[in-house]
Design a protein around this motif. Structure first.
Motif, PDB file in Angstrom:
ATOM      1  N   GLN A 164       0.794  -1.225   0.000  1.00 31.73           N
ATOM      2  CA  GLN A 164       0.000   0.000   0.000  1.00 31.73           C
ATOM      3  C   GLN A 164       0.827   1.277   0.000  1.00 31.73           C
ATOM      4  N   GLU A 192       1.241   7.059   0.005  1.00 29.46           N
ATOM      5  CA  GLU A 192       0.268   6.073  -0.428  1.00 29.46           C
ATOM      6  C   GLU A 192       0.422   5.851  -1.924  1.00 29.46           C
ATOM      7  N   LYS A 194      -1.343   4.319  -4.259  1.00 31.98           N
ATOM      8  CA  LYS A 194      -2.486   4.447  -5.159  1.00 31.98           C
ATOM      9  C   LYS A 194      -2.812   5.905  -5.452  1.00 31.98           C
ATOM     10  N   THR A 195      -2.720   6.767  -4.420  1.00 33.76           N
ATOM     11  CA  THR A 195      -3.156   8.156  -4.585  1.00 33.76           C
ATOM     12  C   THR A 195      -2.001   9.150  -4.620  1.00 33.76           C
ATOM     13  N   ASN A 197      -0.870  10.432  -1.995  1.00 29.10           N
ATOM     14  CA  ASN A 197      -1.003  11.231  -0.777  1.00 29.10           C
ATOM     15  C   ASN A 197       0.161  10.929   0.172  1.00 29.10           C
TER      16      ASN A 197
END
Length: 252
Positions: A164, A192, A194-195, A197
């Motif tokens: 992740q 993160e 995926k994003t 962030n």
């Protein structure tokens, strides 16, 4: 990423390459060398319980205490996952009052170096003595002064990732010569995948480095006889290249 609010949640991630089983084997060899028929062990500053699990596999009856509730929560979950019975509880090693006696007290991963003042380390030693009958063994490791001053702390960067997140940790040291303490200032970036962030976490770990004469004196004041100190990596005599050292003492 609320899970990363506390260091306990990503502690295991940064030390996933730490060989707890090998260190437990080291501890086992030292307990057998300096002690007699040691079966019950209490770990002062057990963290997430990885050393305790490894020692259980070697046949020891283990108990662990740590002042972080989150660390203890993870330790209990780790023990549950391995179907091992270990008594983990939240406690401060400086004020802990054991309910019984143990054959040995251990304190690993430089927990004693977090005891920055003379009062802190004296209280921790006295609490360890309370957990032992006469002849019991006290084994702990610390940052070792001759090695630390010969190879002074420097800025270090470590990067890891899982499914992740990517984590980047920067450690910047500040040395205090009058206290024999190094402030290790951590900046941890949790990214993160995926994003994209990013969460930034700031922590300061205040680490004291010790020398044999002062520890020998403080151990004696707490009711111990210092038996030996050895290099944590080689298990041989310490030198100016020894950054960490095991100290082994007997309750008198």
């Amino acid at each position: 990423m609320e899970v990363f609010k506390d260091y306990a949640y990503y502690y295991n991630a940064f030390y996933q390459d730490k060989d707890y089983q090998a260190e437990a084997v080291q501890v086992d060899s030292l307990l057998k060398k300096y002690g007699t028929n040691i079966q019950s062990v209490i770990n002062y500053g057990c963290g997430t319980g990885r050393h305790d699990l490894a020692l259980c596999r070697l046949g020891y009856q283990c108990t662990g205490i740590d002042m972080s509730p989150l660390m203890i929560e993870i330790a209990r979950e780790n023990a549950k996952n391995e179907a091992v019975t270990i008594d983990f509880s939240v406690a401060d090693i400086r004020t802990y009052e054991p309910q019984g006696k143990y054959d040995a007290v251990i304190s690993l991963f430089h927990v004693m170096s977090y005891q920055n003042s003379n009062q802190d380390i004296t209280d921790a030693f006295r609490a360890a003595r309370q957990a032992l009958d006469q002849g019991g063994i006290f084994l702990f490791d610390v940052w070792y002064g001759p090695g630390v001053l010969s190879d002074k702390p420097a800025v270090r960067v470590k990067e890891i990732e899982d499914e992740q997140n990517k984590l980047v940790r920067i450690a910047r040291p500040i040395m205090h010569d009058r206290e024999n303490v190094v402030d290790v200032c951590y900046e941890v970036y949790v990214i993160e995948k995926k994003t994209g962030n990013t969460k930034t976490i700031h922590e300061v770990h205040n680490m004291r480095y010790f020398f044999r004469p002062e520890l020998e004196f403080l151990l004696k004041e707490a009711g111990f006889e210092l038996l030996d100190n050895i290099d944590c990596q080689t298990l041989s005599e310490t030198g100016y290249d020894s950054w960490t050292s095991y100290f082994i003492a007997r309750a008198v």
